[in-house]
Design a protein around this motif. Structure first.
Motif, PDB file in Angstrom:
ATOM      1  N   TYR A 182      10.016 -24.937 -72.958  1.00  0.00           N
ATOM      2  CA  TYR A 182       9.729 -26.372 -73.032  1.00  0.00           C
ATOM      3  C   TYR A 182      11.024 -27.178 -72.958  1.00  0.00           C
ATOM      4  O   TYR A 182      11.129 -28.171 -72.233  1.00  0.00           O
ATOM      5  CB  TYR A 182       8.983 -26.709 -74.324  1.00  0.00           C
ATOM      6  CG  TYR A 182       8.681 -28.185 -74.437  1.00  0.00           C
ATOM      7  CD1 TYR A 182       7.501 -28.710 -73.912  1.00  0.00           C
ATOM      8  CD2 TYR A 182       9.595 -29.064 -75.023  1.00  0.00           C
ATOM      9  CE1 TYR A 182       7.235 -30.064 -73.967  1.00  0.00           C
ATOM     10  CE2 TYR A 182       9.334 -30.426 -75.078  1.00  0.00           C
ATOM     11  CZ  TYR A 182       8.152 -30.920 -74.558  1.00  0.00           C
ATOM     12  OH  TYR A 182       7.901 -32.263 -74.594  1.00  0.00           O
ATOM     13  N   LEU A 183      12.029 -26.737 -73.717  1.00  0.00           N
ATOM     14  CA  LEU A 183      13.291 -27.477 -73.766  1.00  0.00           C
ATOM     15  C   LEU A 183      13.951 -27.565 -72.402  1.00  0.00           C
ATOM     16  O   LEU A 183      14.387 -28.632 -71.975  1.00  0.00           O
ATOM     17  CB  LEU A 183      14.249 -26.824 -74.770  1.00  0.00           C
ATOM     18  CG  LEU A 183      13.931 -27.083 -76.243  1.00  0.00           C
ATOM     19  CD1 LEU A 183      14.747 -26.160 -77.136  1.00  0.00           C
ATOM     20  CD2 LEU A 183      14.204 -28.542 -76.596  1.00  0.00           C
ATOM     21  N   THR A 184      14.006 -26.434 -71.696  1.00  0.00           N
ATOM     22  CA  THR A 184      14.731 -26.448 -70.424  1.00  0.00           C
ATOM     23  C   THR A 184      13.880 -26.995 -69.280  1.00  0.00           C
ATOM     24  O   THR A 184      14.366 -27.763 -68.456  1.00  0.00           O
ATOM     25  CB  THR A 184      15.215 -25.030 -70.060  1.00  0.00           C
ATOM     26  OG1 THR A 184      14.093 -24.144 -70.115  1.00  0.00           O
ATOM     27  CG2 THR A 184      16.278 -24.554 -71.008  1.00  0.00           C
ATOM     28  N   ASP A 185      12.589 -26.611 -69.248  1.00  0.00           N
ATOM     29  CA  ASP A 185      11.770 -27.009 -68.099  1.00  0.00           C
ATOM     30  C   ASP A 185      11.168 -28.400 -68.264  1.00  0.00           C
ATOM     31  O   ASP A 185      11.271 -29.242 -67.378  1.00  0.00           O
ATOM     32  CB  ASP A 185      10.632 -25.998 -67.865  1.00  0.00           C
ATOM     33  CG  ASP A 185      11.197 -24.635 -67.486  1.00  0.00           C
ATOM     34  OD1 ASP A 185      12.433 -24.508 -67.456  1.00  0.00           O
ATOM     35  OD2 ASP A 185      10.406 -23.712 -67.225  1.00  0.00           O
ATOM     36  N   THR A 186      10.516 -28.632 -69.386  1.00  0.00           N
ATOM     37  CA  THR A 186       9.814 -29.906 -69.558  1.00  0.00           C
ATOM     38  C   THR A 186      10.756 -31.019 -70.006  1.00  0.00           C
ATOM     39  O   THR A 186      10.741 -32.122 -69.453  1.00  0.00           O
ATOM     40  CB  THR A 186       8.672 -29.752 -70.581  1.00  0.00           C
ATOM     41  OG1 THR A 186       7.920 -28.592 -70.238  1.00  0.00           O
ATOM     42  CG2 THR A 186       7.777 -30.981 -70.577  1.00  0.00           C
TER      43      THR A 186
ATOM     44  N   ALA B  43       2.625 -27.875 -77.916  1.00  0.00           N
ATOM     45  CA  ALA B  43       3.670 -28.817 -78.332  1.00  0.00           C
ATOM     46  C   ALA B  43       2.994 -30.077 -78.878  1.00  0.00           C
ATOM     47  O   ALA B  43       2.206 -30.709 -78.178  1.00  0.00           O
ATOM     48  CB  ALA B  43       4.566 -29.172 -77.150  1.00  0.00           C
ATOM     49  N   TYR B  44       3.297 -30.408 -80.143  1.00  0.00           N
ATOM     50  CA  TYR B  44       2.760 -31.621 -80.768  1.00  0.00           C
ATOM     51  C   TYR B  44       3.852 -32.687 -80.747  1.00  0.00           C
ATOM     52  O   TYR B  44       5.034 -32.375 -80.873  1.00  0.00           O
ATOM     53  CB  TYR B  44       2.345 -31.348 -82.219  1.00  0.00           C
ATOM     54  CG  TYR B  44       1.128 -30.463 -82.345  1.00  0.00           C
ATOM     55  CD1 TYR B  44       1.249 -29.077 -82.229  1.00  0.00           C
ATOM     56  CD2 TYR B  44      -0.125 -31.003 -82.576  1.00  0.00           C
ATOM     57  CE1 TYR B  44       0.139 -28.258 -82.336  1.00  0.00           C
ATOM     58  CE2 TYR B  44      -1.245 -30.186 -82.692  1.00  0.00           C
ATOM     59  CZ  TYR B  44      -1.107 -28.813 -82.567  1.00  0.00           C
ATOM     60  OH  TYR B  44      -2.210 -28.016 -82.676  1.00  0.00           O
TER      61      TYR B  44
ATOM     62  N   ASN C 172      -3.742 -34.438 -79.677  1.00  0.00           N
ATOM     63  CA  ASN C 172      -3.413 -34.326 -78.253  1.00  0.00           C
ATOM     64  C   ASN C 172      -2.131 -33.542 -77.983  1.00  0.00           C
ATOM     65  O   ASN C 172      -1.190 -34.063 -77.413  1.00  0.00           O
ATOM     66  CB  ASN C 172      -3.271 -35.727 -77.646  1.00  0.00           C
ATOM     67  CG  ASN C 172      -4.509 -36.549 -77.851  1.00  0.00           C
ATOM     68  OD1 ASN C 172      -5.585 -36.211 -77.376  1.00  0.00           O
ATOM     69  ND2 ASN C 172      -4.364 -37.627 -78.616  1.00  0.00           N
ATOM     70  N   PRO C 173      -2.089 -32.278 -78.400  1.00  0.00           N
ATOM     71  CA  PRO C 173      -0.891 -31.502 -78.063  1.00  0.00           C
ATOM     72  C   PRO C 173      -0.947 -31.083 -76.602  1.00  0.00           C
ATOM     73  O   PRO C 173      -2.007 -31.123 -75.969  1.00  0.00           O
ATOM     74  CB  PRO C 173      -1.011 -30.285 -78.976  1.00  0.00           C
ATOM     75  CG  PRO C 173      -2.473 -30.111 -79.172  1.00  0.00           C
ATOM     76  CD  PRO C 173      -3.091 -31.479 -79.112  1.00  0.00           C
TER      77      PRO C 173
END
Lengths: 380, 338
Positions: free
Chosen positions: A177-181, A363-364, A375-376
């Motif tokens: 999540y950190l690197t891609d999103t 991810a929240y 809505n995560p």
């Protein structure tokens, strides 16, 4: 699962007990199911009229989580009992307060109770590691709704299962999540040195690889984060990942924002608690990302709270085993091992260690000063 | 080891130092309670950390009482009126707890001439009792049938969990020192610490009652012969320690914003360390020790990593005591000259 308050420092253990199943027969399972002098008479299964046990925190610092789980279990049992008047299953609750010190005595009570044929729990990793051997040797099948430490399912306890993704799955997803999103290229990783926290942060570091710019470790109970804040700022990091619990996570987020840090702040399920926002303050908590291996309950689900859906699903697996004709610990365990179905928390099936095969990490987000629990985003 | 992190640039150095000074100021104010009681009674009041902890709750309660539970972010100026009320509330509650401690945990023992060790155990017991009572405050409210009325204050079922001030005080940068932005909150904490320290020092050195305190610290029996009411002096000493702890609690809550039933423990240990480092029984030593400890922690964090900061701070304590066994300033309360 997160939550170990200081007493449960370990946290790690939770996961292990549940699965086991495929091959192994666990030893000595008779006390769990073969004694059918049951009260409710001639029902479809010899297990009718007997009990499931819940072991976990019902009071104490983490009591709310255990209450959530019991809510899910009772919902499943009520649905079953309403439909099967001739096969009533009840719940016996054992309150460990989440403590690895208190759980073993309760585990002994549970295995010596002939009316108990299965266990939902233990709730946390520490108590799971402390009791796994006892349950395994007694042959009592168990499914934990919430214990996520990686090592529990590496102990060879073939009666231990969990219906939740472990910390490895979460850490890998968090790094992604950190690197891609979030598009971070320089991530600063902080943890609090506890088993759960180091495990999660360690997986994140590994998965980040060269995207991790630096790391630091605080202690539980620390309130002065100014040194960490300064280290983050001078490292030029564009994201901070914190492995630990909501109190320190909230203080770190607050002091980072007050110190002028503008990058992404992310933490794991240990911080996914409304108190994170209270400690950090609405303004500093906004836009924080908190991951958890549990999704929101469907809108029509009648129980509420984190882990309620997992506990509901775990209970239904035991009930399905009864319907399938399982009559003792061994046959229930075999049934669980080969189980495959869709629960309210997602698709459920177990690998040979008792880990759930497919788990989603969510991810929240904190928005407008509250954690948006409905809505995560699923981290793919 | 990374000395570059600390000394690589002036900005970094000043940032680590300033952050440490601000926290050190809080240590120093708590340390006053230890040092005053030790100076007069030669006794470590280990329950003083709980006196501070009750103060932090008083601050949060006062904000909930006057503002409500809605989570908001205010500037220091906007929060100032409630902050003053919270200061008064925290000082009163902390002082009341300190006086209760003196009355029930110490006076009966001292009256009976119990050894100092017994009073020390009594202090440790009182410390646990106070911390656990705060952690069980929801049960007390329940027993009294006040759960509904006090819900926001006692956090039913979550009394042992972290408890936050709904009002977050947003610091505002005032001016820069070598690249480090000094905020209004930092400045207030440091200024408040120095002002209180000077006021207390003056009180002990210049006033009639201060002379009584010093007399009892030097020689309780002779002081009594000279007409000093030593029981009253002991009471006032506890009272002053409690008032200072309440002020420290307000400053702490201004900066940190949340507390819990065991929040006093770590800060208490640090403050006690600061008192010993500066010279226990010495008011100015508490200030020097507190500031030094705060700065050393941050420097230790910068060079070795945050997990080493306590190692650095306590190794330093040992080194200082090896060279100066009575602490940096070393002089006891009684020997301070008027």
């Amino acid at each position: 699962m997160i939550r170990s308050k200081k007493t449960m420092r370990g946290f790690a253990a939770l996961a292990g007990m549940a699965v086991l199943s495929l091959t192994a027969a666990c030893g000595g399972g008779d006390d769990t199911g073969s004694d059918d002098s049951g009260d409710s008479g001639s029902a479809a299964s010899e297990l009718c009229g007997k009990n499931l046990a819940f072991l976990g925190a019902l009071t104490g610092d983490a009591g709310a989580l255990g209450q959530n789980m019991v809510g899910g279990i009772k919902l499943a049992l009520q649905e079953h009992n309403d439909e099967n008047a001739d096969c009533q299953i009840e719940l016996k609750e054992f309150d460990s307060q989440g403590s690895p010190d208190k759980a073993p005595a309760l585990a002994t009570q549970i295995i010596n109770d002939d009316t108990i044929f299965g266990l939902i729990g233990p709730g946390f990793s520490g108590e799971s590691l402390a009791t796994g051997k006892t349950f395994f040797e007694a042959g009592l099948p168990s499914i934990s709704p919430s214990a996520t430490n990686v090592t529990i399912t590496q102990q060879g306890w073939t009666t231990w299962h969990r219906v939740i993704g472990n910390d490895d799955a979460q850490g890998t997803a968090d790094a992604k999540y950190l690197t891609d999103t979030a598009g971070a290229t320089k991530v600063f990783v902080v943890d609090d040195g506890q088993d759960y926290s180091k495990g999660l942060a360690g997986t994140v570091k590994e998965a980040l690889g060269s995207a991790m710019i630096d790391e630091d470790q605080i202690s539980v109970g620390d309130t002065n984060m100014s040194a960490v804040v300064q280290a983050v700022k001078s490292s030029g990091a564009d994201a901070v990942f914190y492995g630990g619990y909501y109190t320190e996570a909230g203080l770190l987020a607050k002091q980072l924002r007050q110190g002028g840090f503008t990058g992404t702040f992310m933490s794991g399920d240990g911080s996914q608690d409304p108190n994170f926002v209270k400690v950090a303050g609405a303004q500093a908590a906004n836009d924080a990302v908190l991951s958890a291996p549990a999704g929101p309950a469907p809108a029509d689900f009648a129980a509420s709270g984190l882990y309620a859906t997992q506990a509901y699903d775990a209970t239904n697996i035991f009930l399905a085993a009864i319907e399938d004709g399982a009559s003792d610990g061994e046959s229930i365990n075999e049934f669980i091992g080969s189980y495959s179905g869709d629960g309210v928390s997602g698709p459920i099936s177990f690998d040979e260690n008792g880990d759930i095969e497919e788990s989603k990490i969510y991810a929240y987000f904190v928005k407008d000063g509250t954690m948006d629990v409905d809505n995560p985003e699923v981290i793919e | 080891m990374d000395f570059g992190a600390l000394f690589g640039s002036l900005d970094n150095f000043l940032s680590f130092t300033m952050g440490g000074l601000v926290f050190g100021a809080v240590y120093a104010l708590i340390a006053l309670g230890y040092t005053m009681v030790y100076g007069v009674l030669q006794l470590i009041n280990f329950a003083h950390s709980e006196v501070f902890m009750y103060g932090t709750f008083a601050v949060a309660w006062m904000f909930i009482f006057l503002h409500g539970t809605e989570s908001v972010t205010w500037s220091l100026g906007k929060a100032a009126p409630i902050l003053v009320a919270a200061l008064v509330g925290a000082m009163l509650l902390s002082a009341a707890i300190a006086l209760l401690l003196e009355r029930f945990a110490y006076r009966p023992l001292i009256r009976k001439g119990a050894p100092k060790l017994i009073a020390l155990i009594s202090a440790i017991g009182a410390s646990f009792a106070l911390a656990e009572a705060m952690g069980l405050r929801d049960r007390f409210a329940d027993k009294l049938g006040l759960s509904d009325n006090l819900e926001n204050y006692v956090a039913p079922g979550k009394a042992r969990d972290v408890f936050s001030n709904p009002v977050t005080i947003q610091p505002k940068g005032l001016f820069e020192v070598g690249g480090y932005t000094v905020s209004d909150v930092d400045l207030v904490i440091l200024a408040a610490c120095f002002i209180m320290m000077i006021a207390l020092d003056t009180f002990v050195r210049r006033t009639r009652f201060g002379r009584g305190i010093r007399a009892v610290a030097q020689d309780p029996e002779t002081a009594a012969l000279m007409g000093v009411n030593s029981g009253r002096v002991v009471q006032v000493t506890f009272l002053i320690g409690g008032l200072m702890a309440g002020a420290a609690a307000t400053l702490y809550m201004m900066k940190i914003g949340s507390t819990r039933q065991n929040a006093g423990f770590i800060l208490g240990v640090k403050a006690f360390t600061a008192a010993v480092m500066g010279g226990i029984g010495n008011l100015r030593g508490a200030l020097v020790g507190g500031l030094l400890l705060g700065v050393m922690e941050n420097w230790g964090s910068a060079v070795f990593g945050s997990e080493w900061k306590d190692v650095v701070a306590f190794v330093l304590l040992v080194l200082i005591l090896l060279v100066r066994p009575s602490g940096i300033l070393g002089e006891s309360l009684g020997k301070a000259r008027a």
